[in-house]
Write a protein that holds these residues in place. Structure first.
Motif, PDB file in Angstrom:
ATOM      1  N   ALA A   6       0.744  -1.211  -0.059  1.00 43.10           N
ATOM      2  CA  ALA A   6       0.213   0.073   0.034  1.00 43.10           C
ATOM      3  C   ALA A   6       0.727   1.117  -0.068  1.00 43.10           C
ATOM      4  CB  ALA A   6      -1.044   0.008   1.312  1.00 43.10           C
ATOM      5  N   ALA A   7       1.887   1.405   0.667  1.00 47.56           N
ATOM      6  CA  ALA A   7       2.726   2.406   0.997  1.00 47.56           C
ATOM      7  C   ALA A   7       3.623   2.405  -0.373  1.00 47.56           C
ATOM      8  CB  ALA A   7       3.762   2.291   2.175  1.00 47.56           C
ATOM      9  N   ALA A  12       4.714   5.456  -5.372  1.00 48.22           N
ATOM     10  CA  ALA A  12       4.966   5.463  -6.585  1.00 48.22           C
ATOM     11  C   ALA A  12       3.944   6.499  -7.611  1.00 48.22           C
ATOM     12  CB  ALA A  12       4.795   4.153  -7.388  1.00 48.22           C
ATOM     13  N   ILE A  13       2.699   6.408  -6.894  1.00 48.10           N
ATOM     14  CA  ILE A  13       1.750   7.251  -7.662  1.00 48.10           C
ATOM     15  C   ILE A  13       2.111   8.820  -7.421  1.00 48.10           C
ATOM     16  CG2 ILE A  13      -0.632   8.026  -7.514  1.00 48.10           C
ATOM     17  CD1 ILE A  13      -0.447   5.600  -9.021  1.00 48.10           C
ATOM     18  N   LYS A  14       2.738   9.079  -6.271  1.00 45.45           N
ATOM     19  CA  LYS A  14       3.048  10.486  -5.992  1.00 45.45           C
ATOM     20  C   LYS A  14       4.313  10.862  -6.989  1.00 45.45           C
ATOM     21  CE  LYS A  14       1.422  10.438  -1.276  1.00 45.45           C
ATOM     22  NZ  LYS A  14       1.930  10.489   0.179  1.00 45.45           N
ATOM     23  N   SER A  18       4.200  13.806  -9.833  1.00 40.90           N
ATOM     24  CA  SER A  18       5.184  14.859  -9.849  1.00 40.90           C
ATOM     25  C   SER A  18       6.012  15.014 -11.267  1.00 40.90           C
ATOM     26  CB  SER A  18       6.222  14.755  -8.682  1.00 40.90           C
ATOM     27  OG  SER A  18       7.213  15.598  -8.640  1.00 40.90           O
ATOM     28  N   ASN A  19       6.497  13.634 -11.633  1.00 41.06           N
ATOM     29  CA  ASN A  19       7.032  13.821 -12.848  1.00 41.06           C
ATOM     30  C   ASN A  19       6.586  14.286 -14.278  1.00 41.06           C
ATOM     31  OD1 ASN A  19       9.549  12.880 -11.560  1.00 41.06           O
ATOM     32  ND2 ASN A  19       8.906  10.703 -12.007  1.00 41.06           N
ATOM     33  N   SER A  20       5.115  13.671 -14.233  1.00 43.90           N
ATOM     34  CA  SER A  20       4.169  13.993 -15.212  1.00 43.90           C
ATOM     35  C   SER A  20       3.458  15.391 -15.017  1.00 43.90           C
ATOM     36  CB  SER A  20       2.937  13.034 -15.411  1.00 43.90           C
ATOM     37  OG  SER A  20       2.137  12.779 -14.363  1.00 43.90           O
TER      38      SER A  20
END
Length: 223
Positions: A6-7, A12-14, A18-20
């Motif tokens: 979960a963490a 990874a989503i954050k 941020s990159n996109s």
């Protein structure tokens, strides 16, 4: 150490957002089986961020002015419906307490569509919430008072029915000849002319129960 999936997913989503340069919003899209438009509830800050990033073509905005007199009148009407005093001191004191906020914006609702999802944000002033809590506390106290009064009234009615049933069951005609519920109710109507048909029925039914108990050997007070 066990892997925390979960963490890891959150991290990874954050990073990907941020990159996109995607707008990351902490919220859940609510969907229904009836095919209605998906809805997401945003915080005030997130709503401003999403609007700034995506510039929706239409934004629906409602700013609700605080109508103190109208709110107090609505509370008084509810108390009228409950049959309690129309203008108790607590309600008057609440009106005086929140008078400085009369006419100010108490609540704001914003809605807009992005990618087929309805985004909504609602914000209320702290004093507006406090006013609602204060009025609800007064109304709840009134409801409890009415409820207590209804219980007492019901108890008094039950006592009156029991008393009349004892009178009815002791009457010589109660068990005279070929008896029936209708005949016993007719006797009750003669004895208690101030009672409505429903109450007479309750008295007669209770009297029959008392008679049955007595015949079965139960010693009853007053019979």
């Amino acid at each position: 150490m066990a892997v925390n999936e979960a963490a890891n997913l959150g991290s990874a989503i954050k990073d990907a957002a941020s990159n996109s340069k995607s707008v990351l919003v902490e919220a859940t899209v609510q969907t229904r089986d009836d095919g209605s438009t998906p809805v997401v509830i945003l915080s005030s800050d997130d709503a401003v961020r999403v609007i700034s990033a995506h510039a929706p073509r239409i934004i629906y905005l409602v700013e609700q002015a605080f109508d103190l007199a109208g709110e107090i009148e609505a509370a008084r009407d509810e108390m009228d419906d409950m049959g309690v005093e129309r203008s108790p001191d607590l309600l008057k004191a609440t009106q005086r307490r929140f008078a400085p906020h009369d006419g100010k914006i108490g609540a704001t609702i914003a809605s807009f569509m992005i990618d087929g999802v309805l985004h909504t944000a609602v914000s209320t002033a702290t004093w507006h919430d406090e006013f609602g809590d204060a009025v609800e506390a007064i109304l709840e106290e009134s409801r409890e008072g009415v409820s207590a009064g209804q219980v007492a009234k019901h108890s008094e009615k039950a006592k009156a029915i029991e008393s009349k049933a004892l009178v009815l069951v002791k009457h010589p005609s109660f068990n005279h000849g070929r008896v029936s519920f209708d005949k016993r109710m007719a006797l009750a109507e003669t004895l208690f002319q101030d009672c409505d048909p429903h109450t007479l029925s309750e008295i007669t039914r209770r009297a029959e129960n008392l008679f049955w108990l007595e015949q079965s050997g139960v010693q009853l007070d007053g019979v």
